[in-house]
Design an enzyme around this catalytic site. Sequence first.
Site, PDB file in Angstrom:
ATOM      1  N   HIS A  36       0.846  -1.195   0.000  1.00 30.22           N
ATOM      2  CA  HIS A  36       0.000   0.000   0.000  1.00 30.22           C
ATOM      3  C   HIS A  36       0.875   1.236   0.000  1.00 30.22           C
ATOM      4  CE1 HIS A  36       0.493   1.570   4.162  1.00 30.22           C
ATOM      5  NE2 HIS A  36       0.756   0.317   4.464  1.00 30.22           N
ATOM      6  N   CYS A  37       0.287   2.352  -0.477  1.00 22.43           N
ATOM      7  CA  CYS A  37       0.969   3.650  -0.428  1.00 22.43           C
ATOM      8  C   CYS A  37       0.172   4.543   0.518  1.00 22.43           C
ATOM      9  CB  CYS A  37       1.115   4.246  -1.820  1.00 22.43           C
ATOM     10  SG  CYS A  37      -0.434   4.462  -2.692  1.00 22.43           S
ATOM     11  N   VAL A  38       0.172   5.832   0.291  1.00 20.12           N
ATOM     12  CA  VAL A  38      -0.478   6.764   1.226  1.00 20.12           C
ATOM     13  C   VAL A  38      -1.991   6.602   1.246  1.00 20.12           C
ATOM     14  CG1 VAL A  38      -0.802   9.200   1.800  1.00 20.12           C
ATOM     15  CG2 VAL A  38       1.392   8.412   0.925  1.00 20.12           C
ATOM     16  N   THR A  39      -2.588   6.326   0.079  1.00 23.78           N
ATOM     17  CA  THR A  39      -4.053   6.251   0.011  1.00 23.78           C
ATOM     18  C   THR A  39      -4.580   4.988  -0.655  1.00 23.78           C
ATOM     19  OG1 THR A  39      -4.074   7.441  -2.109  1.00 23.78           O
ATOM     20  CG2 THR A  39      -4.262   8.771  -0.105  1.00 23.78           C
ATOM     21  N   ARG A  40      -3.686   4.139  -1.227  1.00 22.98           N
ATOM     22  CA  ARG A  40      -4.168   3.040  -2.063  1.00 22.98           C
ATOM     23  C   ARG A  40      -3.571   1.689  -1.687  1.00 22.98           C
ATOM     24  NH1 ARG A  40      -1.839   5.556  -7.197  1.00 22.98           N
ATOM     25  NH2 ARG A  40      -0.883   6.930  -5.657  1.00 22.98           N
TER      26      ARG A  40
END
Length: 473
Positions: A26-30
Amino acid sequence: MGKFTNDVKSLINYLGGKENIATLTHCVTRLRFVLNDTKKADVNSIEKLASVKGTFTQAGQFQVIIGNEVSTFYNEFISETGIQGENKDAVKQAAKKNMSVLQRGVANLAEIFAPLIPAIIVGGLLLGFRNIIGDMKLFQDGTKTLTEISQFWNGTNSFLWLICEAIFHFLPVGVVWSVTKKMGANQMLGIVLGITLVSPQLLNAYAVSGAKTIPVWDFGFAKINMIGYQAQVIPAILVGFAYVYLERFWKKVSPDSIQMIIVPFCSLVPAVLLAHTVLGPIGWAIGNGIATVVQAGFHSSFGWLFGGVYGFVYPILVITGLHHTLLPIDLQLIATTGGTYMWPIVALANIAQGSAVLGYIYLNKKNVEEKQVAVPACISAYLGVTEPAIFGVNLKRFYPFVAAIIGSGIAGIVSMITGATANSVGVGGLPAILSMQGKSMLPYLICMAIAIVVPFILTIILSKSKLAKVGTK
């Protein structure tokens, strides 16, 4: 029972079961999934989940937008499935099995430049600030700059150039290092190789055109021009890959007992020789050729049309991921001409996407569920990150996307007509004004106003047209 337990279980099912999930991160929002069979993913059902803000597929990854609580959702997902999460690099490598040759090439190019973006952003902001204090005549009835009337700001201007020079003039060092890092070669030798492209003993690239004589290395039977490649991107890429493949070759043929000696020496020395005899000059010619062609197009009598088309098409390139291939062109323009007129249009396209979302928010101001997705997407686009806006709102509803690309196309036309030019790339959205050259700031404010107002109004108008029936809820 966790906060997202029901949605996690549903998402697993809609993805085709945990056996269809190769890996994830995952990244910051996804959430970023690599699926064994992307056709098994039920996109419509996934996007109806309360915690999901949207989905899209890019760079071989199926990405699910969750928002700021993505890490909580991710932890619950791993707990439920028993799948071991991977780091981003591992997921990117796994995703490449779902990519075409062109997509893999674009992804590799993006991965080379991604680590350099923070430095480029800092350099762009500092160059913009130096233009304000050193070039804009704002004092004594418009006859003096701040640096001309203040010793403090004159010293500050000189000091900040130390950082700007390190970022832009010595950019080839970062490029070669990033290539070696991406390809798994020796990074320290990559740095050394990069330094040999910008060494102070070489004639600075910016001084070549005005030099009466060019210094040479004289080997008796041959001479090699001692020319530096300051700010040159393409020569650095070519040289970096040459070193990588030389290192791989010598690792294969060298006995293990003497690899520590053979591999570095036989990889680095030929790479430096190739850099200054073949690859550097070829890369320089290619870079200048690209810059000349782009300049000819944008500076022609149809330059305004080029600007409009670029503003219109850029968000579409974002959808495909091909926008990453344009960064070296921007950097080449900066190296050749001292600025880029392409990046201002990119930043305007960011703003236009945010403004279209803002128009959608206005139309749905009483819909709390829609605002939960749209408000963060709008803010993100205004700060230069448009994927949540494009994939989470505009493309799904379609008419805001049409409004946005029309708005960015119009803003692109005005940007070219007014000659808006940026010092650097990387600063997108509304903050991009800080990276503009001093003479471009006022014209660019006008372009920004267009990118804010036109998509907003068009979104409201198009919501009452047939285009509103094309999108999905």
